[in-house]
Design an enzyme around this catalytic site. Structure first.
Site, mmCIF file in Angstrom:
data_model
loop_
_atom_site.group_PDB
_atom_site.id
_atom_site.type_symbol
_atom_site.label_atom_id
_atom_site.label_comp_id
_atom_site.label_asym_id
_atom_site.label_seq_id
_atom_site.Cartn_x
_atom_site.Cartn_y
_atom_site.Cartn_z
ATOM 1 N N GLY A 46 22.942 28.429 24.582
ATOM 2 C CA GLY A 46 22.898 29.357 25.705
ATOM 3 C C GLY A 46 23.679 28.781 26.865
ATOM 4 O O GLY A 46 24.079 27.600 26.836
ATOM 5 N N GLN A 51 25.983 27.166 35.646
ATOM 6 C CA GLN A 51 26.573 26.007 34.960
ATOM 7 C C GLN A 51 28.097 26.015 35.015
ATOM 8 O O GLN A 51 28.719 24.972 34.810
ATOM 9 C CB GLN A 51 26.118 25.953 33.500
ATOM 10 N N CYS A 99 21.107 20.023 26.934
ATOM 11 C CA CYS A 99 21.710 20.946 27.896
ATOM 12 C C CYS A 99 23.173 20.561 28.047
ATOM 13 O O CYS A 99 23.492 19.369 28.138
ATOM 14 C CB CYS A 99 20.995 20.832 29.237
ATOM 15 N N LEU A 100 24.047 21.551 28.105
ATOM 16 C CA LEU A 100 25.477 21.265 28.251
ATOM 17 C C LEU A 100 25.771 20.608 29.601
ATOM 18 O O LEU A 100 26.813 19.971 29.757
ATOM 19 C CB LEU A 100 26.295 22.551 28.090
ATOM 20 N N HIS A 141 14.690 27.948 29.173
ATOM 21 C CA HIS A 141 15.645 26.922 29.592
ATOM 22 C C HIS A 141 16.775 27.549 30.423
ATOM 23 O O HIS A 141 17.102 27.058 31.511
ATOM 24 C CB HIS A 141 16.211 26.211 28.349
ATOM 25 N N GLU A 142 17.351 28.652 29.910
ATOM 26 C CA GLU A 142 18.487 29.266 30.611
ATOM 27 C C GLU A 142 18.059 29.863 31.950
ATOM 28 O O GLU A 142 18.766 29.725 32.953
ATOM 29 C CB GLU A 142 19.159 30.329 29.737
ATOM 30 N N HIS A 145 17.812 27.547 34.886
ATOM 31 C CA HIS A 145 19.071 27.242 35.579
ATOM 32 C C HIS A 145 19.272 28.150 36.794
ATOM 33 O O HIS A 145 19.913 27.761 37.772
ATOM 34 C CB HIS A 145 20.264 27.421 34.639
HETATM 35 NI NI NI Z 1 20.996 24.018 30.102
#
Ligand code: NI
Length: 175
Positions: A46, A51, A99-100, A141-142, A145
């Site tokens: 995701g 981000q 996480c990216l 999680h998304e 953000h």
């Molecule tokens: Ni993330």
């Protein structure tokens, strides 16, 4: 276009994002195209707009199979804008997340096991779903953000946080 993903330490990842007001615009389509391309390029499950430095309440997620989460069941590709989440029970689940924006690391994070989420697609059509397990985890999680929350901030036991390659190489206890 593949965009640069901001990494933990960048203050833009800690800022609350703003609701989307205009749907079905070329700007929103371009943002979603960039997000999808970036997520696929990095094998993400995701991605949230903050981000890539865009402070809007837009997340995408979904995959057929994901090398970063080999055990996770498929999640349909979803565009979720201005989301609202409601837990369907108090039950929590612990599982590993990455996480990216926190590359190379992984941690065990508690999340609601079952939840309902509501929001809009890119045309502004409202929809809602009831989900559980990994699907529920990815959404939480998304959406975190969008409120400036990164998963390490939710880890309760920091002994379950570390570098992915080290964790993978470590012997499994009691095995
Ligand atoms: Ni993330």
């Amino acid at each position: 276009m593949i965009r640069e993903v901001l990494r933990m330490g960048d203050p833009r990842l800690l800022a609350p994002a703003l609701p989307v007001q205009s749907f079905a615009t070329p700007e929103l389509e371009a943002l979603l195209d960039d997000m999808r391309e970036t997520m696929v390029h990095l094998d993400g499950a995701g991605l949230a707009a903050p981000q890539i430095g865009v402070a809007l309440r837009v997340v995408i997620f979904g995959f057929e199979a994901n090398p970063r989460y080999p055990e996770a069941a498929a999640v349909p590709y979803t565009v979720l804008i201005n989301p609202e989440l409601v837990a369907l029970s108090d039950e929590e689940e612990l599982a590993w997340e990455g996480c990216l924006s926190v590359p190379g690391l992984r941690g065990v994070v508690p999340r609601w096991k079952r939840l309902r989420y509501r929001g809009c697609d890119q045309q502004g059509n409202a929809f809602e779903r009831e989900v559980e397990g990994f699907h529920a985890r990815v959404v939480q999680h998304e959406c975190d953000h969008l409120d400036g929350i990164l998963y390490p901030m939710r880890i309760r036991d920091l002994r379950s946080f570390g570098f992915t390659d080290v964790i993978d190489a470590a012997p499994v206890p009691n095995d």
